[in-house]
Design a protein around this motif. Structure first.
Motif, mmCIF file in Angstrom:
data_model
loop_
_atom_site.group_PDB
_atom_site.id
_atom_site.type_symbol
_atom_site.label_atom_id
_atom_site.label_comp_id
_atom_site.label_asym_id
_atom_site.label_seq_id
_atom_site.Cartn_x
_atom_site.Cartn_y
_atom_site.Cartn_z
ATOM 1 N N GLN A 186 2.108 1.690 -3.496
ATOM 2 C CA GLN A 186 1.011 2.122 -4.353
ATOM 3 C C GLN A 186 0.719 3.605 -4.134
ATOM 4 N N ASP A 187 0.653 4.008 -2.868
ATOM 5 C CA ASP A 187 0.410 5.416 -2.555
ATOM 6 C C ASP A 187 1.553 6.303 -3.054
ATOM 7 N N ARG B 9 0.831 -1.202 0.000
ATOM 8 C CA ARG B 9 0.000 0.000 0.000
ATOM 9 C C ARG B 9 0.868 1.256 0.000
#
Length: 203
Positions: free
Chosen positions: A156-157, A153
Motif C-alpha cells: 500500500q505504501d 502495508r
C-alpha cells in the motif's frame, strides 16, 4: 468494468505448461510477450472494457525479473497495468531481499515503479507457507498473519493498486501428490475453515 489477467503467468521464469509452446523451459520470448500483451490490450478496447487491464508480470523482484521487464516494458501500452509476484528470497525469511532489489523490498518496489512508470501496478501473488523445509521450522498461523499484514502495508505504501495473497485454500493432505510446502500457502484449510492469517485481508 475491468479485467485482471496475468498473461502467461511469470513469463520470465517459464513453466511446464508452456514448455511445448516455448521449449525447452517454457520461458516466453520477449517479443512473443509484447505481441500478446498488445493483442490483449486491443481486444479489451474492442470489447469496451474501461477498467484496469493487466499485462501480466514478472515472477519476483530480482535481477532476472528486472531484466525481462526492461526488455519488454516499451511494448506495454501506457494505460495498461503491470504486475509482479513477490516471495521471500530466503525460505520464510521475509525481509531478506532478492539480488537486484537494492537492499530491501521497498527499494525493490521503487525500482519496479521506476521501470514501469507511468503505468499503474499490482502485486499478483505473495504469500507464506506452513510447510516444513529442513532446517527451518514451519511458520505458525500467527507469524504468517503478521507477515501478511506487514506486506499488505508495504505494498500500500509502495502504491500498488491491488495486492493478491496466495492462496485461498490449502491442498488436499490426503492426495498422494500433496506437497506439504506448495500445498500449505492457504489462508483457509482444505476443509474451508479459516486460519488466523485470513484476518490479514481486513486488518
Amino acid at each position: 468494468d475491468g479485467l485482471i489477467v496475468s498473461m502467461f503467468n511469470e513469463p520470465d521464469l517459464g513453466n511446464e505448461d508452456l514448455e511445448e509452446q516455448y521449449p525447452p523451459t517454457g520461458r516466453v520470448p520477449e517479443q512473443a510477450y509484447i505481441d500478446t500483451v498488445q493483442e490483449f490490450g486491443n481486444a479489451c478496447i474492442r470489447a469496451g472494457f474501461t477498467g484496469l487491464n493487466v499485462a501480466g508480470g514478472i515472477s519476483n523482484l530480482n535481477e532476472r525479473g528486472y531484466d525481462y521487464l526492461r526488455d519488454t516494458i516499451a511494448g506495454v501500452p501506457p494505460d495498461m497495468a503491470t504486475e509482479f509476484h513477490l516471495y521471500p528470497a530466503k525460505y520464510q525469511l521475509v525481509n531478506v531481499p532478492h539480488p537486484g532489489e537494492g537492499g530491501s523490498h521497498p527499494n525493490g518496489i521503487a525500482q519496479f515503479k521506476s521501470i514501469v512508470a507511468p503505468r499503474p501496478f499490482l502485486v499478483g501473488e505473495f504469500g507464506f507457507n506452513q510447510g516444513p523445509r529442513h532446517p527451518f521450522p514451519p511458520l505458525t498461523e500467527e507469524q504468517i498473519y503478521g507477515n501478511l499484514v506487514d506486506w499488505y502495508r508495504m505494498f500500500q505504501d509502495g502504491g500498488a493498486a491491488i495486492a493478491c495473497v496466495y492462496q485461498w485454500r490449502d491442498g488436499d493432505p490426503n492426495d498422494p501428490q500433496f506437497d506439504p510446502v506448495l500445498g500449505s500457502y492457504g489462508i483457509h484449510r482444505f476443509d474451508g475453515t479459516r486460519k488466523r492469517q485470513a484476518a490479514a485481508l481486513k486488518d
